[in-house]
Enzyme design. Sequence first.
Site, short mmCIF file in Angstrom:
data_model
loop_
_atom_site.label_atom_id
_atom_site.label_comp_id
_atom_site.label_asym_id
_atom_site.label_seq_id
_atom_site.Cartn_x
_atom_site.Cartn_y
_atom_site.Cartn_z
N GLU A 152 0.73 -1.33 0.08
CA GLU A 152 0.03 -0.01 0.08
C GLU A 152 0.69 1.32 -0.09
O GLU A 152 0.66 2.21 -0.80
CB GLU A 152 -1.07 -0.08 1.23
CG GLU A 152 -2.14 -0.92 1.07
CD GLU A 152 -1.76 -2.52 1.27
OE1 GLU A 152 -2.64 -3.37 0.97
OE2 GLU A 152 -0.67 -2.61 1.91
N HIS B 174 -10.71 -5.31 7.91
CA HIS B 174 -11.56 -5.12 6.59
C HIS B 174 -12.76 -4.36 6.77
O HIS B 174 -13.66 -4.16 6.14
CB HIS B 174 -12.00 -6.33 6.03
CG HIS B 174 -10.56 -7.45 5.66
ND1 HIS B 174 -10.22 -8.17 6.62
CD2 HIS B 174 -10.32 -7.71 4.44
CE1 HIS B 174 -9.11 -8.79 6.00
NE2 HIS B 174 -9.25 -8.59 4.85
#
Length: 324
Positions: free
Chosen positions: A59, A128
């Site tokens: 990321e 998540h």
Amino acid sequence: MAELNIAQALNSALRSALAADDVVLLGEDVGTTGGVFRVSDGLQSEFGEDRVIDTPVAESGIVGAAFGMAISGLRPIAEIQFMGFSYPAYDQVINHVGRIRNRSRGRFTAPLVIRIPYGAGIGAAEHHSESAEAIYVQAPGVKVIVPSTPYDAKGMLLAAVADPDPVIFLEPIRLYRSIKQEVPDEAYTVPLGVAAHLREGTDVSLIGYGSMMREVTAAADALAAQGVSADVVDLRSLVPFDAELVVDSAQRTGRVVIVQEAPRSAGFAAEVAAQIQQKALYSLNAPIERVTGYDIVVPLRRAEKHFVPSVERVVAAAHRTLQG
């Protein structure tokens, strides 16, 4: 016009944006599989692998690469699969992406969009299911946008791509396919920094954004059935923040309930409450109520429904203000 859900509306926006040669989409699985939520489905086959780029699972590298593209003249759209995965890239956002205009004294800007699906409600747990928008609000130099409808999702994403500065674009996972709305086929923009006044009311103001707007509007319906008139505001944009509309709503009703999915402490709802307190104190007839998540890690699936603010909690908070 076509009746689309939010995921489809975002796909339409990305297709419109990619029609410009300087726009690039990059992220984990955005190409071959069309993204973890299929928001970019079909775009790599249409625009090619050099425009819709599958990246490694890194990321910080995704956002760092997008930053380099942006200061070199492109308009990249970077996707992070889930908000909990965005934390490794926070260094890039707060130390580089958001500061380049100030650091370069205006010689460079970073016109990039970082798309981040966020929120609980799909049973995915922990990383998540995070709602950590407040940390991005704290990052100087970036805008933070949170649409809750298909029409706004397409128009605000296209506005974000056109913006000269970096935009954190948060997409509520639970709403991707839960609602449909007529959305124009052609490109259009919805201005950033302007809240939406969804419903006029006289008794209490219900203020929310993103994933919570389904509960907020349902609570307004439940209150209406009980004879309570709710004024409903969808913030849509956290930075810039439309304080004028929020304060006007509070002044008209004298009672306020602010709803966020994120944990309670230091959440954006507290900032909204502070601005109302500062600018509309003498119009208030009761203390401001906040309905939020809890100061814990998002729980596993069986307990998740107790974490996410419910319609019942919003209605109960509204009644507490009416008793004040």
